[in-house]
Write a protein that holds these residues in place. Sequence first.
Motif, short mmCIF file in Angstrom:
data_model
loop_
_atom_site.label_atom_id
_atom_site.label_comp_id
_atom_site.label_asym_id
_atom_site.label_seq_id
_atom_site.Cartn_x
_atom_site.Cartn_y
_atom_site.Cartn_z
N GLY A 59 -25.31 -6.73 -20.60
CA GLY A 59 -26.62 -6.10 -20.37
C GLY A 59 -26.44 -4.46 -20.60
O GLY A 59 -26.94 -3.91 -19.64
N GLY A 60 -25.73 -4.62 -22.11
CA GLY A 60 -25.49 -3.01 -22.55
C GLY A 60 -24.52 -2.16 -21.90
O GLY A 60 -23.86 -1.85 -22.49
N GLN A 61 -23.55 -3.65 -21.37
CA GLN A 61 -22.33 -3.14 -21.10
C GLN A 61 -20.96 -3.50 -21.49
O GLN A 61 -21.52 -4.24 -22.13
N PRO A 62 -20.29 -2.23 -21.72
CA PRO A 62 -18.64 -3.26 -22.59
C PRO A 62 -18.25 -4.00 -21.34
O PRO A 62 -18.05 -3.82 -20.59
N ALA A 63 -18.24 -4.71 -22.05
CA ALA A 63 -17.31 -6.02 -21.61
C ALA A 63 -15.51 -7.13 -22.64
O ALA A 63 -15.85 -6.22 -24.17
N GLU A 64 -14.93 -7.34 -21.56
CA GLU A 64 -14.38 -8.04 -22.37
C GLU A 64 -13.79 -9.24 -22.45
O GLU A 64 -14.44 -9.57 -21.44
N PHE A 65 -14.00 -10.16 -23.49
CA PHE A 65 -13.70 -11.64 -23.37
C PHE A 65 -12.80 -12.62 -23.64
O PHE A 65 -12.33 -11.76 -25.23
N LEU A 66 -12.08 -12.24 -22.36
CA LEU A 66 -10.38 -12.70 -22.59
C LEU A 66 -10.27 -14.70 -22.87
O LEU A 66 -11.05 -15.30 -21.89
N GLN A 67 -10.29 -15.12 -24.09
CA GLN A 67 -9.77 -16.13 -24.06
C GLN A 67 -8.71 -17.02 -24.29
O GLN A 67 -7.93 -16.52 -25.50
#
Length: 386
Positions: A59-67
């Motif tokens: 949504g245009g916001q910074p994100a962190e994708f934990l895998q």
Amino acid sequence: MKRIKSAIFAVAMGSAIGAYAEPIKVGIALDISGPFSALGTEARDGFNLAIEKLGGKLGGQPAEFLQADYAGNPQQATELVNRYLQRDKITFFTGPIPSNAALAVGPALFAAKVPFISSNPGPSQYAGKQCNPYFFGQYQNDTYDEAAGKIANEKGYKNVVLIAPNYPAGKDHLNGFKRLYKGALKDEIYTKVGQIDYAAEIARIRALKPDAVFFFLPGAMGINFIKQYVGGGLKEIPLIAPGFSADQDVIQAVGEPMLGLLNTAHWAHDLPVPANKEFVSAFRKKYDGRTPSVYAAMAYDSIMAMDAAVRDAGGKTDNREALVKALAKPSFKSVRGEFAYGVNHYPVQNYYLRVVDKDASGKLANKLVGTVLEKHQDAYVGECTR
């Protein structure tokens, strides 16, 4: 358990950090080892393609994708989810391939009001009496097989043998086939999850001499079964399957014996949908010409659904009710085309017939044949009373 990260998964830098104190965190449970490793690898690649397309943001916001890999073990999946909830404070969860893992982790996620966007499993429990507003499916397990049962009727198969692993998804898939199939069942065979030797089952099928065999054996299970089935001289007895047992991962591993195999799915790589054409082209470009499977397509859609929900909720990710409301009315362009959610948050969508054929370059691949079920809803929605 090893946490798998990349720079692309943690985009929270520069002025963006000043605008948002914390990135949106997404917990992803990967099956890149264990009995579903081939499928988990496909899903991982679908996730990463979507993350790359979105620039690591939601949504245009910074994100962190934990895998993290949980090796297909429901207990390890539960432990992983608890860490994601308690340590990482995730906003969304997705990832596991099997239904038993989805059923294991659901209660903790629902109690924490964390949306669980399934990138594959669609257990009947969450479609019916145990439905929950925080679960969103890509399909319900039975539906692929309801379509296959209809095809078996149209092909005139008067009697069939059914075979699947003995776990929740296996039972759902066979129940789905039986729901619409009008012929006789010669036998219903359940095997061990992860089984690779099917000599006894093939001997049983040979003795029964059915008109056709319907099988749900995803990943390595399906690969070994088909090879042994053809090698055992049963090629003249047609096989029919849900797409999970006859997708690109299986086709590549088995080869010519797959030719002509009929399978049903809610998606096809040659489905003439603009978003799908873009996805398939980008996937092939990123992964050395490889054609994506349904697992990659669903993983890709899962991230896109999160992106749209954050945007449609006005970026208020702490308002979980607003996120759920946004997820329930998806505004993203799905690779499957248009769909809507039923009250149980399982899709109302089309299901298609595919056949394994040779493409213009002579490579084996699924080819879209046509629509089997149109705007189809699962059989359990009436039991959802939330």
